[in-house]
Enzyme design. Structure first.
Site, PDB file in Angstrom:
ATOM      1  N   HIS A 212     -33.032   5.150  18.832  1.00 14.68           N
ATOM      2  CA  HIS A 212     -32.787   3.893  18.124  1.00 14.68           C
ATOM      3  C   HIS A 212     -32.317   4.201  16.703  1.00 14.68           C
ATOM      4  O   HIS A 212     -32.972   4.942  15.981  1.00 14.68           O
ATOM      5  CB  HIS A 212     -34.068   3.039  18.071  1.00 14.68           C
TER       6      HIS A 212
ATOM      7  N   SER B  24     -35.955  -5.229  26.516  1.00 17.24           N
ATOM      8  CA  SER B  24     -35.538  -3.919  25.987  1.00 17.24           C
ATOM      9  C   SER B  24     -34.025  -3.839  26.198  1.00 17.24           C
ATOM     10  O   SER B  24     -33.552  -3.539  27.302  1.00 17.24           O
ATOM     11  CB  SER B  24     -36.238  -2.770  26.720  1.00 17.24           C
ATOM     12  N   THR B  25     -33.289  -4.131  25.136  1.00 14.74           N
ATOM     13  CA  THR B  25     -31.827  -4.241  25.289  1.00 14.74           C
ATOM     14  C   THR B  25     -31.175  -2.906  25.622  1.00 14.74           C
ATOM     15  O   THR B  25     -30.098  -2.881  26.219  1.00 14.74           O
ATOM     16  CB  THR B  25     -31.214  -4.796  24.002  1.00 14.74           C
ATOM     17  N   CYS B  26     -31.813  -1.805  25.219  1.00  7.94           N
ATOM     18  CA  CYS B  26     -31.222  -0.503  25.533  1.00  7.94           C
ATOM     19  C   CYS B  26     -31.152  -0.286  27.046  1.00  7.94           C
ATOM     20  O   CYS B  26     -30.294   0.452  27.535  1.00  7.94           O
ATOM     21  CB  CYS B  26     -32.032   0.616  24.890  1.00  7.94           C
ATOM     22  N   PHE B  27     -32.106  -0.902  27.793  1.00  6.31           N
ATOM     23  CA  PHE B  27     -32.159  -0.739  29.249  1.00  6.31           C
ATOM     24  C   PHE B  27     -31.763  -2.011  29.971  1.00  6.31           C
ATOM     25  O   PHE B  27     -31.892  -2.094  31.192  1.00  6.31           O
ATOM     26  CB  PHE B  27     -33.574  -0.308  29.680  1.00  6.31           C
TER      27      PHE B  27
END
Length: 1009
Positions: free
Chosen positions: A682, A975-978
């Site tokens: 991040h 969880s925007t990364c996933f």
């Protein structure tokens, strides 16, 4: 061995031989001495005689003072014979000057026949001697004229003297002997003058006048007086008139006199009466008749070489501008000779610098030696050349086209007001473009019917060839030519109407046939198309959006639709039929011209639509066929992607892009497997420190003041790499960039067709309006007190940026205001953020190869970065959703979720939901199948800080909807990364709707800041 008598005899013979040789040597010495003495005596005698003669001449001129009685013509004749007998140009220049003054003085005497020098021509005994003498005197005058420098005062007086001698004795009009009873002698005297002029011409009289005129006129400030210039030009014209305009004398007059730099300009300024003489003898028509013959024109050009051919052409153009009636009658011949001269110059125009080329301020790199003395007159020559693309000549040349009227509707169309949004005016524009009656103009579609071999078509083709040749020859003033040709608003639409009428069916078919025919007729037709494309492209490039979309200068929007369709098909056919692959010379120039006009229209349409949906696509080109050819490395498929990728549907190009990335990954061994998942880091970058937003639509571009931060260039390069990585992986990020910055990311700003002013609204719409108001300002722009500089407030201090060197001292005037607008736009969008942009682009291109994204326009690149503008397809999202923690497609919470999204949420709320989970409110271009990682929903029982992942118990409880405790007080998270939605197992649909709406509106998910 020898007897005594024999030895004595040999000795005696040898002695006698030696004595004989000595006598011969002595005789030779005596003879040589006599010869030397004779030469010395001769030299001394000649020197004595020359001194005596010169003394006598000096005494003659001393006695010939103003107060004494005028000498007889016979005395002058005799003293002249003596001077010519001993004449040496360096030693006797003063004596020759006095002789000339005496002769002219004798010619001014009143009623004294014996004093008039010319009276000796009437003497039977002296006529031939007098003619011989005056020929010698006049030629010595010419010798002096070649050496004298008109900028020196003393030399200028002598020039006047010798020119007066030449003027006096090459024409009988000033001879007082012919007055009254002497009129009967005029024919004989005219014959003598003709004889004298013939003698001068044979010895190079025109070359003398050329040297004199060039020295006096090809200077920063011309130094020939009105009298001198009048005399020199009159002398040049006399032999031509006397010979009744014989070709043998028109040729040297053109080569030596009409090729003097800017001669006609100086004549019109200093002595316009001489131009009246030219007009009275109809000289322009005679020049045209002489030069329209191809062999004679080539002979003249080869005699002049390139630089002076340009001077001749500019003088003829100036003459033509003064005689419009002659041009109207002799248009064909005038166009022909101008084209031939330009073609001759073009042979020596080079594309690049080398040891064999020289720089010419109009022609560019030139493979002939350049007379650098011409540079002083080049600004005048350029002004003369401007007559070629001036309104009067264009009206004369294109009179057949301009005289035709275009059909107009009874009620003129009123454009809708401009909108800052790209998509807003599309419906109204298209509605107006396609729902009008066909009577708006009769040029919207090719109709055909005009024979290409008709005289009218041939004339127009020849004129177009002339202007197209001027564009490729006069390389350094090309923009001036294009600007002149586009000055008349109705020329280009009427030329398009003319093109549409050509051939049996008109339009595309005729010009495609011309590509396969190597005839002169086909080349001329293609030259017409090239000229139309070059001029139209230049016009649309310099017009702003108001002029194109609202005022619709020159072209109606529906005409641009028709023209772009024609160009799109023409370029596609040239590529697909293999014509471009091996194109050289004129064919390559044609392609570049047509393709350039096409891309200007396409990029204008990308910024603000004027064409209907799918207008640019080729329905006869199947993407699958193109991709197969790309796999086989077929050249034509590669050229399609290089030059006109817009003919392929956007989604197919995105697929191709993803394929290119996948192949690159395979090549580098970066393909992900089930056992390897990417490591997530991040990183937070504060946008306010690096980027600024445009006025109005909040789009991003590098901040010009970002340099105050440490390592700002490295940060920009890092941001570029992050952006490149997102595009590389297919991760959509909600980062709206300004259109001008996207153009730079694509490299469009390096194109010759790029216009900074067109992109300026994407930076600052108010600033753009202010600049265009300067363009439209009717008064004196100097009253506004602007300079070629830009003042910027940096940290409370006013910093002045010069747009050009010394710009802060150069006022903005009506003449340079267009340059000021372009310079200002270029500074704001390029110069001011040059380093920041270069760093970001460098980082982006370290991951994304430029050729991968070359097939996208700026708006398409934005969609590649941020996803599609289309509404979210919930069925597609549902189809490609992965469930965890016990959730499944038939779970009641999941059923409630999809029902809420479909029935209860507005489109804006659905976009907010997508952004809540994925950090981007737009779906991927190719659908949710290409969302990486895939969209996921996981059942959670505890808060995020207590969540340790799925366990067997939590999965079973979620699957069977068994709750440890009621989660009613908890909100959904993500969880925007996933691309993961963490959803509690709510007991009621209403609770789910309330909590979800609250969560997405509060932006509680993690996203890139």
């Amino acid at each position: 061995m020898f007897t005594l008598s024999q030895t004595s005899r040999a000795w005696f013979i040898d002695r006698a031989r030696q004595a004989r040789e000595e006598r011969l040597v002595q005789k030779e010495r005596e003879r040589a001495a006599v010869v030397i003495q004779a030469h010395v005596r001769s030299f001394l005698c000649r020197s004595r005689l020359q001194r005596d003669i010169r003394r006598e001449i000096d005494d003659f001129f001393k006695a010939d003072d103003p107060g004494s009685t005028k000498r007889s013509a016979l005395c002058i004749f005799k003293i002249a014979r003596k001077l010519l007998f001993v004449f040496r140009i360096k030693e006797d220049n003063e004596r020759f000057e006095k002789l000339c003054r005496s002769i002219l003085s004798s010619m001014d005497a009143e009623n004294e026949p014996k004093v008039w020098y010319v009276s000796l021509a009437c003497s039977k005994d002296l006529t031939l001697l007098w003619i011989k003498q005056i020929k010698s005197i006049l030629w010595y005058c010419c010798d002096f004229l070649k050496q004298l420098k008109p900028e020196i005062l003393q030399d200028s007086r002598l020039i006047t003297l010798y020119l007066t001698m030449l003027v006096t004795f090459t024409d009988t009009s000033t001879w007082k002997i012919l007055r009254g009873k002497g009129e009967s002698l005029r024919p004989a005297m005219n014959h003598i003058c003709a004889n004298i002029m013939g003698h001068l011409n044979q010895h190079g009289f025109y070359s003398v006048l050329q040297v004199l005129l060039t020295r006096g006129l090809a200077r920063p400030r011309p130094c020939l007086s009105k009298g001198t210039l009048t005399a020199a030009f009159s002398l040049a014209l006399r032999p031509v008139i006397a010979a009744q305009f014989s070709d043998n004398l028109i040729r040297p007059f053109l080569i030596h006199i009409m090729s003097v730099p800017a001669l006609v300009t100086h004549l019109s300024t200093v002595t316009p009466e001489r131009l009246t003489v030219l007009e009275s003898h109809d000289m322009l028509r005679k020049f045209i008749m002489f030069l329209r013959d191809e062999d004679r024109c080539r002979d003249v050009c080869e005699s002049l070489e390139g630089c002076h051919t340009l001077c001749l052409m500019s003088n003829l153009l100036h003459l033509g501008s003064l005689s419009p009636k002659v041009l109207e009658e002799e248009t064909d011949g005038f166009v022909s000779l101008l084209t031939q001269m330009l073609c001759y110059c073009q042979k020596y125009v080079s594309q690049k610098k080398s040891n064999l080329t020289h720089w010419h301020p109009v022609l560019g790199w030139f493979s002939q030696s350049v007379d650098y003395g011409l540079n002083e007159s080049m600004h005048l020559i350029t002004k003369q050349l401007q007559f070629l693309w001036g309104v009067p000549l264009i009206r004369i040349f294109f009179c057949d086209i301009l005289s035709k009227k275009l059909l107009e509707s009874q009620e003129p169309a009123h454009a809708q007001p401009a909108s800052p949004q790209n998509v807003l005016p599309v419906k109204s524009l298209l509605k107006r473009a396609f729902q009008k009656s066909a009577s708006v103009r009769n040029i919207l579609r090719p109709v055909g019917g005009k024979r290409v071999d008709s005289a009218e078509v041939q004339k127009v083709c020849n004129i177009c060839v002339l202007y197209q040749t001027s564009l490729t020859t006069l390389t350094q003033i090309r923009l001036q030519i294009l600007t002149g040709l586009t000055y008349l608003d109705d020329l280009l639409p009427k030329l398009w109407a003319f093109i549409c009428e050509l051939g049996p069916h008109g339009g595309l078919k005729l010009f495609l046939e011309c590509l396969n025919n190597d005839t002169e007729e086909s080349k001329q037709l293609l030259a017409m198309l090239m000229l139309f494309c070059d001029c139209s492209r230049h016009l649309i490039t310099i017009l702003d959006d108001i002029e194109v979309y609202e005022e619709q200068i020159s072209f109606k929007l529906e005409e641009l639709v028709t023209i772009s369709s024609f160009l799109n098909s023409f370029v596609f056919k040239m590529i697909w039929d293999g014509i471009v692959e091996n194109a050289k010379g004129e064919t390559l120039e044609l392609f570049q011209s047509v393709h350039g006009w096409l891309m200007v229209l396409y990029e204008r349409d990308c910024r603000r639509r004027f064409a209907p949906e799918d207008h640019w696509l080729r329905k006869d080109l199947k993407p699958s066929v193109l991709f197969q050819e790309l796999d086989r490395d077929r050249k034509r498929a590669q050229l399609i992607l290089q030059y006109i990728p817009h003919v392929i549907p956007h989604k197919n190009r995105v697929l191709l892009f993803r394929t290119m990335v996948t192949k690159e990954k395979e090549k580098l061994g970066l393909v992900e497997t089930s056992s390897a998942s990417p490591h997530v880091t991040h990183i937070t970058i504060r946008r306010s420190r690096m980027l600024e937003t445009t006025s109005g639509d909040e789009r991003l571009y590098p901040s010009p003041t970002s340099y105050i931060h440490e390592n700002y260039l490295q940060l920009f390069e890092f941001v570029g790499k992050m952006l490149g990585k997102a595009v590389y992986e297919g991760i959509v990020v909600d980062v709206p960039f300004a259109s001008f910055f996207l153009s730079q990311l694509l490299g469009h700003h390096h194109s010759v067709f790029y216009s900074s002013v067109d992109e300026l609204p994407s930076l600052d719409s108010e600033f753009y309006k202010n600049l265009t108001s300067i363009k439209r300002y009717d008064g004196d722009i100097a009253d506004l007190g602007l300079t070629l500089s830009y003042d910027e407030d940096v940290m409370g201090q006013l910093v002045c940026h010069e747009l050009i060197p010394g710009g802060k001292t150069i006022p903005v005037t009506n003449e340079n205001k267009i340059s000021y607008i372009h310079l200002m736009a270029h500074f704001r969008m390029h110069t001011q953020i040059k380093n920041q942009t270069a760093a970001l682009i460098s980082g982006f291109r370290s991951i994304i190869k430029p050729e991968w994204i070359r097939m996208f326009s700026a708006p398409e690149l934005q969609r590649l970065i941020s996803g599609d503008n289309a509404e979210i397809d919930l069925e597609d999202l549902k189809k490609h959703t992965v469930y965890y923690g016990g959730f499944h497609g038939s779970h009641r919470v999941i059923i409630w979720l999809w029902d809420i999204l479909a029935s209860d949420f507005t489109p804006d709320e659905r976009a907010m939901f997508l952004k809540f989970v994925t950090s981007c409110s737009r779906p991927p271009l190719l659908g949710f199948a290409y969302l990486k990682p895939p969209f996921s929903i996981r059942c959670v029982e505890v808060s995020d800080d207590q969540d340790t992942g799925d366990t067997l118990g939590s999965v079973l409880r979620g699957f069977f909807t068994i709750r440890k405790r009621e989660p009613g007080g908890r909100l959904p998270t993500s969880s925007t990364c996933f691309n993961l939605l963490k959803l509690p197992n709510y007991s009621k649909k209403s609770v789910l709707r309330e909590k979800l709406r609250y969560a997405i509106s509060m932006n509680t998910g993690f996203e890139l800041s």
